[in-house]
Motif scaffolding. Structure first.
Motif, PDB file in Angstrom:
ATOM      1  N   MET A  40     -51.525  12.342   2.030  1.00  0.00           N
ATOM      2  CA  MET A  40     -52.202  13.250   0.895  1.00  0.00           C
ATOM      3  C   MET A  40     -51.983  12.576  -0.595  1.00  0.00           C
ATOM      4  N   ALA A  41     -50.740  12.023  -0.690  1.00  0.00           N
ATOM      5  CA  ALA A  41     -50.434  11.266  -1.966  1.00  0.00           C
ATOM      6  C   ALA A  41     -51.805  10.101  -2.122  1.00  0.00           C
ATOM      7  N   ARG A  42     -51.999   9.336  -1.083  1.00  0.00           N
ATOM      8  CA  ARG A  42     -53.071   8.317  -1.181  1.00  0.00           C
ATOM      9  C   ARG A  42     -54.539   9.089  -1.468  1.00  0.00           C
ATOM     10  N   THR A  43     -54.751  10.083  -1.036  1.00  0.00           N
ATOM     11  CA  THR A  43     -56.129  10.683  -1.282  1.00  0.00           C
ATOM     12  C   THR A  43     -56.304  10.936  -2.608  1.00  0.00           C
ATOM     13  N   LEU A  44     -55.137  11.646  -3.532  1.00  0.00           N
ATOM     14  CA  LEU A  44     -55.303  12.127  -4.568  1.00  0.00           C
ATOM     15  C   LEU A  44     -55.092  11.008  -5.493  1.00  0.00           C
ATOM     16  N   ALA A  45     -54.417  10.004  -5.441  1.00  0.00           N
ATOM     17  CA  ALA A  45     -53.979   8.731  -5.987  1.00  0.00           C
ATOM     18  C   ALA A  45     -55.383   7.893  -6.185  1.00  0.00           C
ATOM     19  N   ASN A  46     -56.212   7.926  -5.440  1.00  0.00           N
ATOM     20  CA  ASN A  46     -57.358   7.057  -5.454  1.00  0.00           C
ATOM     21  C   ASN A  46     -58.637   7.780  -5.649  1.00  0.00           C
ATOM     22  N   PHE A  47     -58.498   8.933  -5.984  1.00  0.00           N
ATOM     23  CA  PHE A  47     -59.766   9.761  -6.269  1.00  0.00           C
ATOM     24  C   PHE A  47     -60.625   9.513  -7.336  1.00  0.00           C
ATOM     25  N   TYR A  48     -59.880   8.907  -8.265  1.00  0.00           N
ATOM     26  CA  TYR A  48     -60.586   8.608  -9.738  1.00  0.00           C
ATOM     27  C   TYR A  48     -61.168   7.161  -9.491  1.00  0.00           C
ATOM     28  N   GLU A  49     -60.053   6.318  -8.711  1.00  0.00           N
ATOM     29  CA  GLU A  49     -60.641   4.917  -8.724  1.00  0.00           C
ATOM     30  C   GLU A  49     -61.807   4.814  -7.889  1.00  0.00           C
ATOM     31  N   ARG A  50     -62.192   5.701  -7.094  1.00  0.00           N
ATOM     32  CA  ARG A  50     -63.352   5.582  -6.136  1.00  0.00           C
ATOM     33  C   ARG A  50     -64.363   6.812  -6.637  1.00  0.00           C
ATOM     34  N   ASN A  51     -64.326   7.057  -7.956  1.00  0.00           N
ATOM     35  CA  ASN A  51     -65.319   7.698  -8.704  1.00  0.00           C
ATOM     36  C   ASN A  51     -65.714   9.172  -7.571  1.00  0.00           C
ATOM     37  N   GLY A  52     -64.479   9.829  -7.306  1.00  0.00           N
ATOM     38  CA  GLY A  52     -64.668  11.179  -6.702  1.00  0.00           C
ATOM     39  C   GLY A  52     -64.982  11.031  -5.246  1.00  0.00           C
ATOM     40  N   TYR A  53     -65.080   9.929  -4.682  1.00  0.00           N
ATOM     41  CA  TYR A  53     -65.406   9.733  -3.033  1.00  0.00           C
ATOM     42  C   TYR A  53     -63.928   9.644  -2.256  1.00  0.00           C
ATOM     43  N   TYR A  54     -64.376   9.698  -1.246  1.00  0.00           N
ATOM     44  CA  TYR A  54     -63.126   9.853  -0.267  1.00  0.00           C
ATOM     45  C   TYR A  54     -63.120   8.574   0.815  1.00  0.00           C
ATOM     46  N   SER A  55     -61.939   8.143   1.136  1.00  0.00           N
ATOM     47  CA  SER A  55     -62.141   7.048   2.408  1.00  0.00           C
ATOM     48  C   SER A  55     -61.670   7.799   3.445  1.00  0.00           C
ATOM     49  N   PRO A  56     -62.376   7.332   4.760  1.00  0.00           N
ATOM     50  CA  PRO A  56     -61.907   7.973   6.110  1.00  0.00           C
ATOM     51  C   PRO A  56     -60.371   7.366   6.394  1.00  0.00           C
ATOM     52  N   LEU A  57     -59.983   6.378   5.718  1.00  0.00           N
ATOM     53  CA  LEU A  57     -58.828   5.580   5.891  1.00  0.00           C
ATOM     54  C   LEU A  57     -57.623   6.120   5.225  1.00  0.00           C
ATOM     55  N   ASP A  58     -58.075   6.977   4.565  1.00  0.00           N
ATOM     56  CA  ASP A  58     -56.789   7.522   3.672  1.00  0.00           C
ATOM     57  C   ASP A  58     -55.738   8.208   4.692  1.00  0.00           C
ATOM     58  N   PHE A  59     -56.201   8.876   5.626  1.00  0.00           N
ATOM     59  CA  PHE A  59     -55.375   9.532   6.638  1.00  0.00           C
ATOM     60  C   PHE A  59     -55.304   8.315   7.741  1.00  0.00           C
TER      61      PHE A  59
END
Length: 805
Positions: free
Chosen positions: A467-486
């Motif tokens: 969960m923390a990884r998803t939130l921490a990377n949100f702006y670095e990926r310009n609002g996109y999500y990575s399937p590898l966050d979980f």
């Protein structure tokens, strides 16, 4: 002439038998080429566990009882120079066999009439070590020479030196330079001094000299003679020589480091093996300094916990970005065999208590089932015989969802799980990687969010890390999500898997939870509060922002605490491995203080950036926190993106009042044109009963004017049973004297000063005023309770008494 004749006859023989000669020579060449065993050494090796900087965390003895570390390709410079000077000065110039050294040895042996020198090169000694048990005959020496020259063809000089260093005997059951360095000097071979390196250079020649109390003088003199040679050859200078000869010899062997013994056993069990089937050296992601400091912390805290007979403690620290394990303390160092010191608590399934409440909260936000401010019912509840209670056994009537989480109230989360569905929560927990939830949803029921399921510290801590990884990377990926966050956490270095997905795999929709849902969850967790023993409220203060949650299992068997920062997630568990409960074994007292001690040892990091791009501004009802109706008093707030799907405010109604606004009216007593339609915040009677005791500003709904007919009013809008609930089965225990316990029935009334008339099975029981409670002792079986107030409002409830013997 004889030589010329012999040579001529040989040429004739070769010409005559040319084919046979070529075949024979070819066979001989093939035999020479394939004579070298592969692999050269087949001995079992230790399982060696290293920290991320290469330092030793621990080792597991080899299957044959030897301390033999896996092959190490790099030979420390000091040992390399010392062993070459002592054993084989022409090591880098000969082809595996040194005729000069061999001839000198033969002369010495003939002169002494005994074997005083073997004349073996280091390459030949590697062959002899590989062919262990072979006798030292001339024939065997010839085989060693042949194999040594063959070894020189396939291996470099550095590789041959490394083979020697990894397999030479160093006394007792210690084999190889790496193992010897740790056993005799308590450090890695790369840190050896010149005196220590010289000791190891002379030792394989006479490994029995290392035995404490035996031949110490002989070993000391032998080492110093080598140091003198190193000085005379200009390999070391005079100050180094003078200091080296003063170094003392090692005493009894040191125990190997045991910084992460449970991780060592886990790595061994999870089959990290080479293609030959041998256990190998494993480089982990652990921070050795942090691991050592947390071992000391665990030791101190365990001593305190043992005062209450709480014997086991586990701490796990994960790096948010990589998912790497930074510290792995699966049991305190002083646990003791009688209390299960070998149990890896980090992997063990344990009852979760409330530690999964934030996961349900985040899932409901993610789907727009609630907003953070949405009011959730918090009243005494009984569902099919299950009666959840809040920790302090008090109730607020209704409470905002984010406060239900920050105060860890049980009843609101049961209500939330009812709305979300056990089946969906069960499914999503498994998607989060909680493999210990392996029974069907019906097995857990509504207890799934309160500790009815088991989880491991490993998987739960990782869920919060994802969960923390998803939130921490949100702006670095310009609002996109990575399937590898979980993804699962890892404790071993794997350069091939950086955890970063290719850009083409990034998506606008999250795989599990959205950044905004996670943000609001962590915000609520950051405000976490817990009651003190005096019943007051306190908050753990910290110099850094940390979102944290505790959990306590039923029977006080497990105490949990998990904390989240932008860079680190820490999980702590305290309890007894055998499941014994203890008074005071509560997450906030047993685990949370340790959690904050761990964070104080970690570098500070700034807090997460709010994911505003994933939020929406929405008008919400100021009193209820739900999306506002047209007539609600409104606030405009940033809410989670899917919050637009949340249900509209269920607590605001338009009520008809007379012109004084003191009375409710209807068409039976007031012309419609004379009525005033007023929006009113109305809670159900039971919720209102508890809510107004803690919210003095709450204004109850005015009663109907006396001349109004209200017989058609919906049942339950004026009176509502607190106990028993709808279609309840009441389980009544039998006392020690054989009598059946009495049951207290309780009702909430909007106007408690009105008289309420109680009837059981059409038989009048009595009346109550202000506090509407009645103690009764109905017989076993089904009954009908009828309540009528003096205004004629009725409430009818069926229930069943079950005597529990």
């Amino acid at each position: 002439m004889k030589f010329k004749e012999s040579f001529r006859q040989a040429k004739i023989f070769v010409k005559k038998h040319k084919v046979k000669f070529i075949i024979g020579f070819g066979l001989l060449l093939a035999a020479y080429w394939f004579c070298l065993p592969s692999p050269l050494f087949k001995d079992p090796t230790c399982m060696v566990l290293e920290a991320k900087d290469g330092s030793l965390l621990g080792a597991r003895i080899a299957a044959d009882g030897q301390w033999r570390f896996p092959y190490e390709a790099v030979v420390p410079e000091k040992f390399g120079k010392a062993i070459i000077e002592f054993e084989d000065r022409r090591f880098y110039s000969h082809p595996g066999f040194d005729p000069l050294a061999f001839g000198r040895a033969m002369r010495q042996n003939l002169k002494s009439r005994s074997v005083v020198s073997g004349g073996s090169t280091l390459t030949m000694q590697v062959i002899r070590l590989a062919r262990k048990g072979k006798s030292r005959t001339v024939f065997e020496k010839i085989i060693e020479i042949i194999l040594a020259t063959r070894l020189e063809i396939s291996y470099s000089k550095q590789e041959i030196l490394a083979l020697y260093a990894s397999n030479a005997p160093f006394g007792g059951n210690v084999v190889g330079l790496d193992a010897a360095s740790w056993r005799y000097f308590g450090k890695g071979a790369e840190n050896l001094s010149w005196g220590e390196a010289a000791t190891f250079a002379v030792l394989p020649n006479s490994p029995a000299l290392i035995h404490p109390g035996r031949n110490r003088t002989a070993l000391f003199e032998k080492r110093n003679r080598l140091l003198k040679r190193l000085f005379e050859q200009g390999i070391i200078d005079q100050p180094t020589y003078e200091l080296a000869v003063e170094e003392v010899l090692p005493e009894k062997p040191h125990p190997l480091p045991r910084l992460a013994p449970h991780l060592l056993e886990r790595a061994f069990a999870e089959n990290f093996k080479s293609k030959t089937g041998e256990i190998t050296r494993l480089r982990t992601t652990l921070d050795p300094s942090l691991q050592a400091r947390l071992n000391e912390l665990a030791l101190r805290k365990s001593i305190q916990l043992k005062g209450n007979e709480i014997n086991n403690l586990a701490i796990l620290v994960l790096d948010v970005e990589t998912g790497n394990v930074l510290a792995y303390i699966a049991n305190a160092p002083n646990t003791g065999a009688e209390h299960g010191e070998d149990v890896d608590i980090i992997k063990a399934p344990r009852s979760t208590g409330s530690i999964m409440k934030p996961l349900l909260y985040a899932m409901m936000l993610n789907e727009g089932k609630i907003l953070p401010q949405s009011l959730i019912s918090d009243i005494p509840t009984q569902i099919n015989g299950y009666k959840p209670e809040n920790f302090m056994e008090t109730y607020d009537g209704v409470v905002p969802a984010h406060l239900a989480l920050s105060r860890s109230l049980n009843v609101p989360f049961i209500k939330m799980l009812q709305d979300y569905s056990v089946e969906k929560f069960h499914f999503n927990l498994k998607k989060l990687g909680l493999t210990t939830i392996n029974k069907p949803p019906s097995y857990y029921g509504l207890t799934l969010t309160l500790g009815g399921a088991e989880g491991s510290l490993w998987e739960l801590t990782n869920a919060y890390t994802c969960m923390a990884r998803t939130l921490a990377n949100f702006y670095e990926r310009n609002g996109y999500y990575s399937p590898l966050d979980f993804r699962p956490a890892t404790y071993f270095v794997n350069d091939k898997n950086s955890g970063k997905a290719p850009e083409k795999q990034l998506t606008k929709e999250p795989k599990m939870l959205s950044a905004d849902a996670i943000w609001f969850t962590l915000e609520a967790m950051e405000e976490l509060e817990r009651p003190t023993t005096q019943g007051e409220w306190e908050r753990f203060e910290s110099s850094r922002r940390i979102a944290w949650k505790t959990g306590t299992s039923f029977g006080f068997r497990d105490a949990w605490a998990i904390g989240v920062s932008k860079k680190y997630v820490v999980g702590v568990w305290a309890g007894n491995a055998d499941g014994e409960g203890r008074p005071g074994l509560v997450g906030v007292y047993a685990a949370a203080p340790i959690l904050f001690d761990v964070f104080s040892m970690l570098p500070a990091s700034r807090w997460f950036d709010p994911p505003y791009d994933a939020m929406k501004k929405m008008a919400v009802c100021k009193l209820s926190g739900y999306p506002a109706l047209d007539f609600c008093e409104k606030d405009t707030l940033q809410v989670n993106e899917k919050g637009i799907n949340a249900p509209s405010c269920p607590f605001h109604n338009i009520v008809n009042l007379d012109k004084t606004r003191r009375w409710q009216v209807n068409s039976s007593c007031e012309p419609p044109m004379a009525m005033e339609k007023v929006p009113w915040f109305v809670l159900p009677p039971v919720e209102e009963f508890y809510y107004k005791t803690k919210n003095p500003g709450y204004t109850p709904l005015p009663p109907f004017r006396s001349d109004c007919e209200i017989a058609g009013e919906k049942q339950g809008s004026t009176m509502q049973l607190i106990y028993p609930k709808k279609a309840s089965k009441i389980y009544v225990p039998v006392e020690l004297d054989g009598t059946v316990s009495r049951t207290v029935f309780k009702v909430a009334h909007r106007n408690p000063e009105l008289l309420v008339y109680w009837h059981m099975d059409n038989e009048f029981i009595g009346t109550t005023k202000t506090f509407h409670e009645m103690e009764m002792n109905p017989a076993a079986g089904k009954h009908i309770l009828t309540l009528v107030d003096e205004k004629g409002n009725r409430l009818v409830q069926e229930f069943e008494i079950v005597v529990k013997k």
